[in-house]
Design a protein around this motif. Structure first.
Motif, PDB file in Angstrom:
ATOM      1  N   ASN A 183       0.816  -1.224   0.000  1.00  0.00           N
ATOM      2  CA  ASN A 183       0.000   0.000   0.000  1.00  0.00           C
ATOM      3  C   ASN A 183       0.848   1.273   0.000  1.00  0.00           C
ATOM      4  O   ASN A 183       0.325   2.374   0.130  1.00  0.00           O
ATOM      5  CB  ASN A 183      -0.925   0.006   1.220  1.00  0.00           C
ATOM      6  N   ARG A 184       2.167   1.116  -0.143  1.00  0.00           N
ATOM      7  CA  ARG A 184       3.070   2.257   0.006  1.00  0.00           C
ATOM      8  C   ARG A 184       3.277   3.040  -1.290  1.00  0.00           C
ATOM      9  O   ARG A 184       3.987   4.027  -1.311  1.00  0.00           O
ATOM     10  CB  ARG A 184       4.437   1.765   0.492  1.00  0.00           C
ATOM     11  N   PHE A 185       2.637   2.598  -2.388  1.00  0.00           N
ATOM     12  CA  PHE A 185       2.930   3.192  -3.696  1.00  0.00           C
ATOM     13  C   PHE A 185       1.858   4.191  -4.109  1.00  0.00           C
ATOM     14  O   PHE A 185       0.791   3.826  -4.594  1.00  0.00           O
ATOM     15  CB  PHE A 185       3.074   2.083  -4.749  1.00  0.00           C
ATOM     16  N   TRP A 186       2.139   5.452  -3.868  1.00  0.00           N
ATOM     17  CA  TRP A 186       1.219   6.534  -4.241  1.00  0.00           C
ATOM     18  C   TRP A 186       1.776   7.209  -5.475  1.00  0.00           C
ATOM     19  O   TRP A 186       2.955   7.517  -5.539  1.00  0.00           O
ATOM     20  CB  TRP A 186       1.068   7.543  -3.105  1.00  0.00           C
ATOM     21  N   GLY A 187       0.953   7.425  -6.484  1.00  0.00           N
ATOM     22  CA  GLY A 187       1.446   7.927  -7.778  1.00  0.00           C
ATOM     23  C   GLY A 187       1.755   6.741  -8.661  1.00  0.00           C
ATOM     24  O   GLY A 187       1.601   5.597  -8.268  1.00  0.00           O
ATOM     25  N   TRP A 188       2.188   7.033  -9.883  1.00  0.00           N
ATOM     26  CA  TRP A 188       2.335   5.973 -10.878  1.00  0.00           C
ATOM     27  C   TRP A 188       3.631   5.186 -10.733  1.00  0.00           C
ATOM     28  O   TRP A 188       4.682   5.740 -10.464  1.00  0.00           O
ATOM     29  CB  TRP A 188       2.295   6.581 -12.281  1.00  0.00           C
ATOM     30  N   GLY A 189       3.519   3.894 -10.957  1.00  0.00           N
ATOM     31  CA  GLY A 189       4.684   3.053 -11.213  1.00  0.00           C
ATOM     32  C   GLY A 189       5.267   2.325 -10.027  1.00  0.00           C
ATOM     33  O   GLY A 189       5.041   2.695  -8.868  1.00  0.00           O
ATOM     34  N   ARG A 190       6.003   1.257 -10.333  1.00  0.00           N
ATOM     35  CA  ARG A 190       6.821   0.482  -9.405  1.00  0.00           C
ATOM     36  C   ARG A 190       6.065  -0.467  -8.492  1.00  0.00           C
ATOM     37  O   ARG A 190       6.654  -1.367  -7.926  1.00  0.00           O
ATOM     38  CB  ARG A 190       7.713   1.402  -8.548  1.00  0.00           C
ATOM     39  N   GLU A 191       4.755  -0.258  -8.301  1.00  0.00           N
ATOM     40  CA  GLU A 191       4.026  -1.182  -7.439  1.00  0.00           C
ATOM     41  C   GLU A 191       3.982  -2.575  -8.057  1.00  0.00           C
ATOM     42  O   GLU A 191       3.997  -3.579  -7.338  1.00  0.00           O
ATOM     43  CB  GLU A 191       2.608  -0.651  -7.147  1.00  0.00           C
ATOM     44  N   GLU A 239       5.995  -6.214   5.251  1.00  0.00           N
ATOM     45  CA  GLU A 239       4.822  -6.443   6.116  1.00  0.00           C
ATOM     46  C   GLU A 239       3.503  -6.018   5.471  1.00  0.00           C
ATOM     47  O   GLU A 239       2.477  -6.644   5.699  1.00  0.00           O
ATOM     48  CB  GLU A 239       4.978  -5.683   7.440  1.00  0.00           C
ATOM     49  N   GLY A 240       3.578  -4.939   4.695  1.00  0.00           N
ATOM     50  CA  GLY A 240       2.328  -4.346   4.199  1.00  0.00           C
ATOM     51  C   GLY A 240       1.619  -5.187   3.158  1.00  0.00           C
ATOM     52  O   GLY A 240       2.199  -6.102   2.578  1.00  0.00           O
ATOM     53  N   GLY A 241       0.360  -4.841   2.951  1.00  0.00           N
ATOM     54  CA  GLY A 241      -0.444  -5.554   1.956  1.00  0.00           C
ATOM     55  C   GLY A 241      -1.882  -5.600   2.404  1.00  0.00           C
ATOM     56  O   GLY A 241      -2.388  -4.636   2.995  1.00  0.00           O
ATOM     57  N   LEU A 242      -2.532  -6.721   2.157  1.00  0.00           N
ATOM     58  CA  LEU A 242      -3.922  -6.884   2.591  1.00  0.00           C
ATOM     59  C   LEU A 242      -4.056  -6.654   4.092  1.00  0.00           C
ATOM     60  O   LEU A 242      -5.069  -6.144   4.574  1.00  0.00           O
ATOM     61  CB  LEU A 242      -4.415  -8.289   2.244  1.00  0.00           C
ATOM     62  N   SER A 243      -2.987  -7.021   4.825  1.00  0.00           N
ATOM     63  CA  SER A 243      -3.048  -6.973   6.290  1.00  0.00           C
ATOM     64  C   SER A 243      -3.068  -5.553   6.853  1.00  0.00           C
ATOM     65  O   SER A 243      -3.563  -5.340   7.951  1.00  0.00           O
ATOM     66  CB  SER A 243      -1.863  -7.750   6.868  1.00  0.00           C
ATOM     67  N   ASN A 244      -2.526  -4.565   6.112  1.00  0.00           N
ATOM     68  CA  ASN A 244      -2.541  -3.204   6.671  1.00  0.00           C
ATOM     69  C   ASN A 244      -3.272  -2.205   5.765  1.00  0.00           C
ATOM     70  O   ASN A 244      -3.062  -1.001   5.857  1.00  0.00           O
ATOM     71  CB  ASN A 244      -1.113  -2.720   6.980  1.00  0.00           C
ATOM     72  N   LEU A 245      -4.127  -2.731   4.911  1.00  0.00           N
ATOM     73  CA  LEU A 245      -4.915  -1.871   4.014  1.00  0.00           C
ATOM     74  C   LEU A 245      -5.968  -1.116   4.825  1.00  0.00           C
ATOM     75  O   LEU A 245      -6.675  -1.703   5.639  1.00  0.00           O
ATOM     76  CB  LEU A 245      -5.598  -2.747   2.953  1.00  0.00           C
ATOM     77  N   ARG A 246      -6.049   0.195   4.593  1.00  0.00           N
ATOM     78  CA  ARG A 246      -7.086   0.991   5.287  1.00  0.00           C
ATOM     79  C   ARG A 246      -7.908   1.729   4.249  1.00  0.00           C
ATOM     80  O   ARG A 246      -7.386   2.531   3.475  1.00  0.00           O
ATOM     81  CB  ARG A 246      -6.421   1.980   6.251  1.00  0.00           C
ATOM     82  N   PHE A 247      -9.200   1.431   4.235  1.00  0.00           N
ATOM     83  CA  PHE A 247     -10.054   2.055   3.224  1.00  0.00           C
ATOM     84  C   PHE A 247     -11.494   2.082   3.710  1.00  0.00           C
ATOM     85  O   PHE A 247     -11.861   1.440   4.696  1.00  0.00           O
ATOM     86  CB  PHE A 247      -9.978   1.294   1.899  1.00  0.00           C
ATOM     87  N   HIS A 248     -12.285   2.823   2.943  1.00  0.00           N
ATOM     88  CA  HIS A 248     -13.693   2.955   3.273  1.00  0.00           C
ATOM     89  C   HIS A 248     -14.474   2.986   1.956  1.00  0.00           C
ATOM     90  O   HIS A 248     -14.135   3.773   1.073  1.00  0.00           O
ATOM     91  CB  HIS A 248     -13.892   4.252   4.067  1.00  0.00           C
ATOM     92  N   VAL A 249     -15.437   2.090   1.810  1.00  0.00           N
ATOM     93  CA  VAL A 249     -16.261   2.113   0.596  1.00  0.00           C
ATOM     94  C   VAL A 249     -17.374   3.132   0.786  1.00  0.00           C
ATOM     95  O   VAL A 249     -18.224   2.986   1.651  1.00  0.00           O
ATOM     96  CB  VAL A 249     -16.862   0.726   0.277  1.00  0.00           C
ATOM     97  N   GLU A 250     -17.310   4.200  -0.005  1.00  0.00           N
ATOM     98  CA  GLU A 250     -18.281   5.278   0.132  1.00  0.00           C
ATOM     99  C   GLU A 250     -19.632   4.875  -0.446  1.00  0.00           C
ATOM    100  O   GLU A 250     -20.670   5.156   0.120  1.00  0.00           O
ATOM    101  CB  GLU A 250     -17.763   6.518  -0.588  1.00  0.00           C
TER     102      GLU A 250
END
Ligand SMILES: [Mn+2]
Length: 320
Positions: free
Chosen positions: A213-221, A278-289
């Motif tokens: 979840n650390r990839f904000w903006g385009w690319g590399r994820e 460590e990150g991934g599904l386990s530390n995803l934080r979101f809200h479905v509007e």
């Protein structure tokens, strides 16, 4: 007087004849229209079924069907048919503000997958917060929000359309299947590329803990995800026997758009060339509007309006 009285009946007679002729032509016209309508319906029915048969037979031969997808009934064969197989694909499309591409993508993919008898659900994961675009997190959301009857997923760019019907979109039982392989993608040709279009069973996606979840903006994820695949011990598969080369996909790509998502700062660069252990599904934080069931050009899809949450201490570059 004589003259006019002799003329009148003739005129009257003529008028009457014209009147009956008009009547006659109205009925004839109606009849002809009805016949034309029936004929065109019959033709539509016949051409649809022969198109499907032709596509199926050329697929068996390994040839490329020359015809574009049949424009008839988008809801072609019902998926209860046994030939559709037991699997169902969740087509995950990370999305933001590319409405014109979506209008083409949804009906195109629906008809492409129906033609190949791939049962599917199209999920548009629409990022509605004000952070930079986060493709990987949106795919994680798509995985969690996809229907329970789907057992594999495709992470699919909205700007990449498969033009070759021989491309496999089936259940990737043995390992992740990279449809947009570097041999076929019009733009990215490095060996470890896994972006664009990647198919995975939900089980394998879970084994990787999803994407970082650390990839904000385009690319590399996608490059970081390649390392996750390796770490999970998964073997990557790619299409073989595709003869259309770099013309296999239509790539509607305009880098002049969305400058904000192309910016990279030093801290971000450092982070984004590393693995996120460590990150991934386990530390995803979101809200479905909200969720919306839409029909785009006759094709059904679900839009999931998603608000991602950014931990600005951890990844301050989500706000560039
Ligand atoms: Mn692109």
């Amino acid at each position: 007087m004589m003259f006019s009285s002799r003329r009148k009946p003739v005129l009257y007679f003529k008028e009457q004849r014209r009147l009956t002729w008009d009547h006659c032509s109205v009925y004839k016209l109606f009849g002809v229209c009805l016949l034309l309508l029936l004929a065109s319906l019959l033709w539509l029915q016949l051409s649809c079924s022969s198109d499907m048969a032709a596509a199926a037979s050329s697929q068996r031969d390994g040839r490329l069907p020359q015809q574009p997808p049949p424009a008839c009934r988008s809801e072609s064969s019902p998926r209860d048919e046994e030939s559709w197989g037991p699997h169902k694909l969740a087509l995950l499309v990370p999305f933001r503000e590319r409405f014109e591409e979506l209008l083409v993508f949804v009906p195109f993919m629906h008809s492409f997958l129906n033609k190949k008898k791939i049962a599917h659900q199209i999920l548009i994961i629409n990022q509605v917060d004000h952070y930079r675009f986060n493709r990987a997190s949106l795919i994680n959301v798509g995985y969690l929000e996809s229907a329970n009857d789907t057992d594999y997923l495709a992470m699919h760019d909205v700007d990449l359309l498969p033009l070759n019907d021989a491309l496999d979109y089936g259940f990737p039982a043995d390992g992740p299947f990279h449809v947009a392989s570097p041999d076929l993608h019009p733009l990215y040709h490095y060996k470890t590329y896994v972006g664009g279009i990647l198919l995975l069973t939900k089980k394998h996606y879970h084994m990787c803990n999803g994407m970082s979840n650390r990839f904000w903006g385009w690319g590399r994820e996608d490059d970081e995800f390649y390392r996750r695949l390796r770490k999970a011990g998964l073997q990557l598969f790619r299409p073989s026997g595709i003869t259309t080369g770099y013309k296999t996909f239509l790539h509607v790509h305009d880098p002049a758009w969305r400058k904000r998502d192309q910016k990279r700062v030093a801290a971000q660069k450092q982070e984004q060339f590393k693995v996120d252990p460590e990150g991934g599904l386990s530390n995803l934080r979101f809200h479905v509007e909200s969720r919306q069931e839409l029909t785009v050009g006759g094709a059904p899809c679900t839009v999931i309006n998603t608000r991602l949450d950014c931990d600005q201490d951890q990844t301050p570059w989500c706000l560039l």
